[in-house]
Design a protein around this motif. Structure first.
Motif, mmCIF file in Angstrom:
data_model
loop_
_atom_site.group_PDB
_atom_site.id
_atom_site.type_symbol
_atom_site.label_atom_id
_atom_site.label_comp_id
_atom_site.label_asym_id
_atom_site.label_seq_id
_atom_site.Cartn_x
_atom_site.Cartn_y
_atom_site.Cartn_z
ATOM 1 N N GLU B 303 8.976 2.068 -16.328
ATOM 2 C CA GLU B 303 8.150 2.654 -15.268
ATOM 3 C C GLU B 303 6.783 2.959 -15.866
ATOM 4 O O GLU B 303 6.702 3.525 -16.967
ATOM 5 C CB GLU B 303 8.829 3.934 -14.754
ATOM 6 N N HIS B 304 5.719 2.562 -15.154
ATOM 7 C CA HIS B 304 4.358 2.720 -15.680
ATOM 8 C C HIS B 304 3.481 3.479 -14.692
ATOM 9 O O HIS B 304 3.397 3.102 -13.527
ATOM 10 C CB HIS B 304 3.738 1.345 -15.950
ATOM 11 N N ARG B 305 2.812 4.503 -15.210
ATOM 12 C CA ARG B 305 1.922 5.300 -14.382
ATOM 13 C C ARG B 305 0.610 4.554 -14.161
ATOM 14 O O ARG B 305 0.064 3.955 -15.092
ATOM 15 C CB ARG B 305 1.651 6.628 -15.098
ATOM 16 N N GLY B 306 0.138 4.567 -12.911
ATOM 17 C CA GLY B 306 -1.193 4.037 -12.616
ATOM 18 C C GLY B 306 -1.327 2.540 -12.799
ATOM 19 O O GLY B 306 -2.420 2.040 -13.032
ATOM 20 N N ILE B 307 -0.222 1.822 -12.695
ATOM 21 C CA ILE B 307 -0.288 0.379 -12.938
ATOM 22 C C ILE B 307 -0.628 -0.357 -11.641
ATOM 23 O O ILE B 307 -0.263 0.080 -10.552
ATOM 24 C CB ILE B 307 1.048 -0.123 -13.536
ATOM 25 N N THR B 308 -1.341 -1.478 -11.778
ATOM 26 C CA THR B 308 -1.605 -2.325 -10.615
ATOM 27 C C THR B 308 -0.480 -3.363 -10.506
ATOM 28 O O THR B 308 0.270 -3.579 -11.454
ATOM 29 C CB THR B 308 -2.934 -3.076 -10.761
ATOM 30 N N PHE B 309 -0.420 -3.995 -9.355
ATOM 31 C CA PHE B 309 0.626 -4.996 -9.138
ATOM 32 C C PHE B 309 0.465 -6.155 -10.124
ATOM 33 O O PHE B 309 1.435 -6.609 -10.739
ATOM 34 C CB PHE B 309 0.570 -5.487 -7.687
ATOM 35 N N GLU B 471 17.621 -14.573 -10.036
ATOM 36 C CA GLU B 471 17.024 -13.251 -10.232
ATOM 37 C C GLU B 471 17.442 -12.604 -11.545
ATOM 38 O O GLU B 471 18.610 -12.350 -11.783
ATOM 39 C CB GLU B 471 17.391 -12.314 -9.078
ATOM 40 N N VAL B 472 16.458 -12.329 -12.379
ATOM 41 C CA VAL B 472 16.708 -11.649 -13.648
ATOM 42 C C VAL B 472 15.912 -10.337 -13.711
ATOM 43 O O VAL B 472 16.315 -9.395 -14.382
ATOM 44 C CB VAL B 472 16.377 -12.574 -14.841
ATOM 45 N N VAL B 473 14.781 -10.277 -13.002
ATOM 46 C CA VAL B 473 13.981 -9.050 -12.948
ATOM 47 C C VAL B 473 13.602 -8.775 -11.503
ATOM 48 O O VAL B 473 13.363 -9.719 -10.731
ATOM 49 C CB VAL B 473 12.672 -9.181 -13.782
ATOM 50 N N GLY B 474 13.568 -7.505 -11.150
ATOM 51 C CA GLY B 474 13.031 -7.090 -9.860
ATOM 52 C C GLY B 474 12.197 -5.838 -10.068
ATOM 53 O O GLY B 474 12.538 -5.003 -10.920
ATOM 54 N N GLY B 475 11.114 -5.726 -9.334
ATOM 55 C CA GLY B 475 10.290 -4.539 -9.509
ATOM 56 C C GLY B 475 9.351 -4.338 -8.347
ATOM 57 O O GLY B 475 9.291 -5.165 -7.432
ATOM 58 N N SER B 476 8.621 -3.241 -8.385
ATOM 59 C CA SER B 476 7.683 -2.950 -7.293
ATOM 60 C C SER B 476 6.735 -1.835 -7.686
ATOM 61 O O SER B 476 6.980 -1.108 -8.645
ATOM 62 C CB SER B 476 8.445 -2.505 -6.031
ATOM 63 N N LEU B 477 5.653 -1.714 -6.925
ATOM 64 C CA LEU B 477 4.933 -0.455 -6.915
ATOM 65 C C LEU B 477 5.739 0.506 -6.046
ATOM 66 O O LEU B 477 6.460 0.077 -5.142
ATOM 67 C CB LEU B 477 3.516 -0.641 -6.340
ATOM 68 N N ASN B 530 1.504 10.588 -8.312
ATOM 69 C CA ASN B 530 0.547 9.609 -8.830
ATOM 70 C C ASN B 530 1.050 8.198 -8.561
ATOM 71 O O ASN B 530 2.249 7.967 -8.439
ATOM 72 C CB ASN B 530 0.320 9.821 -10.329
ATOM 73 N N PRO B 531 0.124 7.241 -8.442
ATOM 74 C CA PRO B 531 0.538 5.854 -8.201
ATOM 75 C C PRO B 531 1.259 5.314 -9.437
ATOM 76 O O PRO B 531 0.849 5.588 -10.573
ATOM 77 C CB PRO B 531 -0.792 5.111 -8.003
ATOM 78 N N HIS B 532 2.334 4.577 -9.229
ATOM 79 C CA HIS B 532 3.084 4.036 -10.365
ATOM 80 C C HIS B 532 3.964 2.888 -9.891
ATOM 81 O O HIS B 532 4.112 2.653 -8.687
ATOM 82 C CB HIS B 532 3.916 5.118 -11.036
ATOM 83 N N GLY B 533 4.514 2.186 -10.849
ATOM 84 C CA GLY B 533 5.375 1.065 -10.522
ATOM 85 C C GLY B 533 6.245 0.708 -11.711
ATOM 86 O O GLY B 533 5.991 1.163 -12.836
ATOM 87 N N GLY B 534 7.252 -0.109 -11.472
ATOM 88 C CA GLY B 534 8.144 -0.460 -12.579
ATOM 89 C C GLY B 534 9.072 -1.593 -12.192
ATOM 90 O O GLY B 534 8.936 -2.200 -11.126
#
Lengths: 567, 567
Positions: B303-309, B471-477, B530-534
């Motif tokens: 999980e990353h804080r402030g990351i863009t897509f 499918e091996v990875v899935g993620g999102s903002l 805060n905006p984040h994604g992972g």
């Protein structure tokens, strides 16, 4: 965050990019406050490709140099720990979780900081300048507030003033926003990496394995276990036991439990791979509500092929010393010392803990005593006190209570870490090797007491630590002889009864006996058995010792204990 | 094993010590055979302090030099893979798990090898000499058999001839004694260490955390969950539902489940720590019996804080490339290539798999396509085939089936790894951020198709791999705005009903609504959001891809699947 994932340093590019921007104070701002409409993003909000720089990087002079040194334009993001607004200027302390401390943000125009409150998230862009105040060498002169995630300080459970550990345990999802809890998460991360280094950076590696958590047996009767079932079948209903219908309803066809130890599986790996370890979650469903117990905790377990008892103890010491030294030399270790130093003169908040003294006990000399000798010392002291010293009378047959362990550490080992070795086989699990099988060169481990039959003790140890932590590691050589293993299982009631005409043939089993779910474990002895031994280290307890934390609930993010699994 | 844990090289000391010994062939032997009495150890059995040397060390010329080079006296321990007895000499191949290969042991007096059988464990002492035969540069000229753990080759499930993967899955505790399964354990260990390196060896670390496995919620409706209860309460009994007595009987006071994803907890860590990851067991109680599913598996989640897509996709690629390159350059990677090379001309045993080609697809260029564009391509192809191409008709509202994913990889991405992005929000979990909130600079991610409302898709992706792994990875903002999060929960039926007069006040909730077990998760938005994604990476699936294994059950030591949890 691009620059962090590319090999070329992108930070300086970001800086150059920003330095082309105007530097007037701006509130180009996206707010996540819940009492006002959210604005859709505008071009201006995303025109800056500047990536946030961590506080740890800013205060690390060597890295700061790379970042363009003083007066660089940087972006800092984090949670506000405190705000101070004056007529012509406002200040906020912003913590981004990379250090114990926080960035002092200075707002030359206090009105642009009007929405900033304790607990809010902020993304700030400004100049990193030498500080004019005391308490920090540099501070952030804020030009632009990029975003605010607001927080109502009246509703936020995390307050500026100090809060008790008991209160913080009720809000585990938020308590890691406090300085010390945040530091504990980083210490855990650092020690996890140190475990990997310890086992990998050697001429012959110890392989890291992932043993299963869903298991068939409770391993060693070490504790009450959790049963697992799919949720759709959880509704209680009466079905006569031993019906095939009920069995059909089980996801795995037979009952399964959450592991209480990965040792048995590690032995299977070790038989072929030689030396293996796992840092893996472990579960106990015991109804114990103490500062030393969790229902879910991390165990660091290792298994070594062909190891002697002496070398097993050396392995444990080498691991503990390595982890301690890695913490001592790491930034997180220095921050722990700083934390307790800062609180030295505030006895109302935190007891001062001399961590350096604690750590030096681990890296200094250790003590070793046999169980038999320890019991004798306990008995003598108990008698000398007129039988008032202990609540539980010490007795060779009954094992050690916590009060006994504490006394051994303080009085037998004089406060040093102590290996207590060679416990009675009657009170230890079925898989331990009798002390008599210990190689002759190690007979100094066998109790000098002539009344103790070495067949009646096992080649095992507990490592007890001072300051009341007591047992942190336990290990043993394993019974590698099939016949003896099965005899142990029989005497401990671990063999199952089956219809004698229906039983499967297995060496050393009598008709009507079955190995049940432990048959695979016996197979490890039936086919190409080898001498081996290993240990399990309570990772959370060691972490608590190393960080000066009295309760293991405070070194895990989301503690699970009897009656409590918040979040 | 002492020398492995001390800083000074003790091996040479061991060698000198042994070289003072006589070198005549001996059978100073302790046997663990179950059909003969076990002898108590004698002085002679333990007089040699020689420590075993791993095969990997012996064949590594740089390490061999340290070990005293050719003609050194060494001890080798391991399991016998094959035995060949002739009139004047006997041979055995001994594997100690440190290499794909095995040590050739030569017994100049075949009678001393009489108890050695396939599958037995042996500890052999001898001279490491240049081999006179083909197939190895060196061999062990055995002087002394120290111990034997015998094995009846008629009873041992592990046979010399090749066995099917299906059969080996029935004996997971023994299958790791085969060359390939043993190698897979080491590859897993190597990749686990590589994960630690990937996240730690950067200027700003990503912290490793240990999220809880016992949780209150099923996260995202991602799958059927396992319920846990203490064993003592497992006996089925009839108790009317919703009684307080029943609740009192729950260990944690309320129902708890095994986690299906650590994402929600990682978000709590990330809010303060910034960038975090976990490599942690994950559970699904789905009744699916496929080569791609396990009931217990390892997920690598970050999980990353402030990351863009865009940067989120870059993170994933950087991780996958790093892990692949670490395997390529590691000894285990070379052994994998060797294994498939060795089996190239034995098509009856193993399909030849061009691993280098597989790996190069990961390290080469990748493809990206929006979900909307992918659906359109699927529809066009389905129509062109007269609606015979797919069993399931492609439709924007219905998501992708495995057959669709495979077609996308082969036809849209031409066999390259492919990110499919921006799925319909209606078929994705409540916590995903609408594509419309994606920063403007990334609007090329938003589907060009004007008929697609960017409010109706979410900023998410799946990474699909070729060769059918999909499918091996899935993620999102993540949705970081409290009001929108609660609106999503309401529309997906995740809010609980409570007595309207009894409800707790919470922003944006209507009377009678409750957040239930997800209140803590909403708190992360209520206070300092805060905006984040992972993302989450299926570690077992990636491992299967990298090793050329078709079934994920073969890359875990003890697979747990529907109806099956052996050992």
């Amino acid at each position: 965050m691009l620059w962090r994932f590319e090999k070329s340093p992108c930070l300086s590019r970001n800086l150059q990019c920003l330095q082309r921007h105007g530097l007037g104070a701006k509130t180009v701002k996206r707010s996540f406050h819940h009492t006002r409409p959210v604005r859709t993003p505008t071009n201006e909000a995303t025109s800056s490709p500047l990536q946030a720089v961590r506080h740890a990087t800013l205060v690390d002079k060597s890295k700061l140099y790379e970042a363009g040194s003083d007066n660089a334009i940087v972006k800092v993001v984090g949670l506000v720990r405190s705000v101070r607004k004056q007529k012509n200027v406002a200040f906020a302390r912003v913590a981004d979780g990379s250090t114990l401390g926080s960035v002092q943000a200075v707002f030359p125009h206090p009105n642009i900081a009007k929405d900033i409150t304790n607990g809010a998230y902020v993304s700030l862009i400004g100049k990193w300048v030498a500080s004019q105040g005391a308490g920090q060498s540099h501070e952030l002169l804020v030009h632009e507030i990029e975003t605010i995630g607001e927080s109502n300080p009246l509703e936020n459970p995390i307050q500026k003033q100090s809060m008790t550990a008991e209160f913080l345990r009720t809000v585990p999802h938020l308590r890691m926003r406090t300085a010390f809890q945040s530091l504990l998460v980083r210490v855990r991360s650092q020690l996890t990496a140190a475990v990997s280094s310890h086992f990998n950076n050697r001429s012959e590696p110890v392989y890291q394995v992932h043993p299963p958590l869903i298991t068939s047996s409770d391993c060693e009767g070490a504790g009450e276990v959790f049963t697992i079932t799919p949720r759709s079948k959880e509704i209680p209903r009466y079905i006569p036991p031993n019906t095939s219908r009920e069995q059909e309803k089980l996801y795995f066809r037979e009952p399964k439990y959450l592991t209480v130890s990965s040792q048995l599986h590690l032995e299977a790996y070790s038989a072929q791979l030689g030396d293996v370890f796992a840092l893996s979650p472990t579960f106990r469903a015991e109804e114990s509500d103490t500062p030393r117990h969790l229902a879910e905790f991390y165990m660091l377990e290792a298994e070594h092929r062909g190891i002697t008892f002496d070398d097993l103890l050396r392995c444990v010491r080498s691991l503990v010393v390595d982890l301690t030294e890695s913490l001592q030399s790491h930034q997180t270790g220095k921050e722990l010392l700083q934390y307790y130093e800062d609180h030295k003169h505030r006895p109302d908040e935190v007891d001062f803990i001399d961590l350096e003294e604690r750590w030096s006990r681990l890296t200094g000399p250790w003590h070793t005593v046999t169980y038999t000798a320890a019991i004798q010392a306990l008995k003598d002291a108990h008698e000398a006190s007129g039988r008032t010293l202990f609540v539980n009378r010490p007795h060779w047959d009954w094992g050690l209570q916590l009060e006994h362990e504490r006394w051994i550490v303080e009085n037998v080992a004089k406060g040093k870490p102590v290996f207590v070795t060679h416990y009675p086989r009657a009170i230890k699990p079925f898989y331990m090797l009798p002390s008599a099988i210990t190689p002759t060169s190690e007979q100094h481990w066998v109790p000098a007491d002539n009344n103790t039959d070495p067949e009646e003790t096992v080649a095992c140890f507990d490592l007890l630590l001072p300051y009341g932590y007591c047992e942190v590691v336990g290990g043993s050589l394993r019974e590698h002889r099939l016949e003896d293993l099965i005899r142990n299982m029989r005497s401990k009631g671990l063999l199952k009864s089956v219809d004698a005409t229906n039983g499967t043939e297995y060496p050393f089993l009598d008709p009507g006996e079955s190995l049940g779910t432990l048959r695979w474990y016996a197979d490890l002895r039936r086919f190409g058995s080898n001498p081996h031994g290993g240990y399990g280290l309570g990772f959370d307890r060691l972490l608590a010792y190393l960080t000066g934390v009295a309760n293991v609930r405070d070194v895990v993010g989301f503690p699970r204990t009897w009656g409590r699994a918040d979040c």
